[in-house]
Design a protein around this motif. Structure first.
Motif, PDB file in Angstrom:
ATOM      1  N   GLY A  49       0.794  -1.219   0.000  1.00  0.00           N
ATOM      2  CA  GLY A  49       0.000   0.000   0.000  1.00  0.00           C
ATOM      3  C   GLY A  49       0.826   1.267   0.000  1.00  0.00           C
ATOM      4  N   TRP A  52       1.677   1.910  -3.481  1.00  0.00           N
ATOM      5  CA  TRP A  52       0.498   2.421  -4.188  1.00  0.00           C
ATOM      6  C   TRP A  52       0.240   3.879  -3.850  1.00  0.00           C
ATOM      7  CZ3 TRP A  52      -1.805   0.597  -8.272  1.00  0.00           C
ATOM      8  CH2 TRP A  52      -1.778  -0.756  -8.541  1.00  0.00           C
ATOM      9  N   GLU A  53       0.477   4.262  -2.591  1.00  0.00           N
ATOM     10  CA  GLU A  53       0.255   5.663  -2.203  1.00  0.00           C
ATOM     11  C   GLU A  53       1.108   6.604  -3.041  1.00  0.00           C
ATOM     12  OE1 GLU A  53      -2.033   7.016  -0.588  1.00  0.00           O
ATOM     13  OE2 GLU A  53      -2.850   5.320   0.501  1.00  0.00           O
ATOM     14  N   LEU A  55       2.215   6.003  -6.086  1.00  0.00           N
ATOM     15  CA  LEU A  55       1.620   6.007  -7.422  1.00  0.00           C
ATOM     16  C   LEU A  55       0.342   6.839  -7.464  1.00  0.00           C
ATOM     17  CD1 LEU A  55       1.502   4.967 -10.347  1.00  0.00           C
ATOM     18  CD2 LEU A  55       0.236   2.989  -9.471  1.00  0.00           C
ATOM     19  N   TYR A  56      -0.544   6.668  -6.464  1.00  0.00           N
ATOM     20  CA  TYR A  56      -1.778   7.445  -6.423  1.00  0.00           C
ATOM     21  C   TYR A  56      -1.475   8.927  -6.305  1.00  0.00           C
ATOM     22  CZ  TYR A  56      -4.154   3.018  -5.440  1.00  0.00           C
ATOM     23  OH  TYR A  56      -4.630   1.747  -5.490  1.00  0.00           O
ATOM     24  N   THR A  76      -9.912   1.699  -5.266  1.00  0.00           N
ATOM     25  CA  THR A  76      -8.469   1.457  -5.384  1.00  0.00           C
ATOM     26  C   THR A  76      -8.055   0.171  -4.682  1.00  0.00           C
ATOM     27  OG1 THR A  76      -8.018   2.856  -3.473  1.00  0.00           O
ATOM     28  CG2 THR A  76      -7.823   3.877  -5.655  1.00  0.00           C
ATOM     29  N   GLU A  80      -5.012  -3.096  -5.669  1.00  0.00           N
ATOM     30  CA  GLU A  80      -4.112  -3.426  -4.560  1.00  0.00           C
ATOM     31  C   GLU A  80      -4.289  -4.871  -4.131  1.00  0.00           C
ATOM     32  OE1 GLU A  80      -3.671  -0.843  -1.210  1.00  0.00           O
ATOM     33  OE2 GLU A  80      -4.170   0.902  -2.421  1.00  0.00           O
ATOM     34  N   LEU A  83      -2.847  -7.273  -6.820  1.00  0.00           N
ATOM     35  CA  LEU A  83      -1.380  -7.320  -6.771  1.00  0.00           C
ATOM     36  C   LEU A  83      -0.901  -8.120  -5.566  1.00  0.00           C
ATOM     37  CD1 LEU A  83       1.452  -6.520  -7.727  1.00  0.00           C
ATOM     38  CD2 LEU A  83       1.200  -4.423  -6.372  1.00  0.00           C
TER      39      LEU A  83
END
Length: 139
Positions: A49, A52-53, A55-56, A76, A80, A83
């Motif tokens: 995560g 991902w943060e 990327l977001y 979202t 996640e 993956l």
């Protein structure tokens, strides 16, 4: 509130360590997964995560208000979770020993994701008023 990257990371870690930990304990009681494996999956979700943060956050820079609509925040969880399942299925999450079925993972991930999303969009806004005013930073 427009969350900063530091605020998003702090919020994710805080909510996973509190709400996520409680929900994981409850789910480990009823799902065919050991407590150790359940918490390793929670830890892996936190680590994945954080990536991902970033990327977001980069994607949000293209939005005029620099924030996701609330529904996007809920959705979202799909990429996640996918993956994380692929990483678990390939054996790339160290320490997870027992066989983790896809449905047990799906129930656990969805319940924790929904629980944290509901907490952030409900009680957290009431209990931590300054959190909203400081870009989502907890500390």
């Amino acid at each position: 509130m427009i969350p900063t990257l530091a605020g998003r990371v702090q919020t994710r870690v805080f909510v996973l360590a509190t709400v996520g930990a409680v929900l994981t304990a409850l789910l480990a009681l009823v799902l065919p997964v050991s407590f150790a494996d359940a918490y390793l999956v929670l830890l892996a979700a936190a680590v994945v995560g954080l990536g991902w943060e970033v990327l977001y956050h980069l994607l949000m820079q293209f939005r005029w208000d620099k924030d996701w609509p609330t529904l996007f925040g809920l959705l979202t969880g799909v990429p996640e979770g996918l993956l994380l399942w692929v990483l678990l299925d390939l054996g790339l999450v160290p320490g997870v020993e027992g066989p983790l079925t896809w449905w047990a993972f799906a129930v656990m991930f969805a319940a924790v994701w929904l629980g944290q999303w509901l907490f952030v969009n409900g009680p957290m806004r009431v209990l931590f008023v300054r959190w909203r005013l400081r870009g989502g930073r907890v500390v």
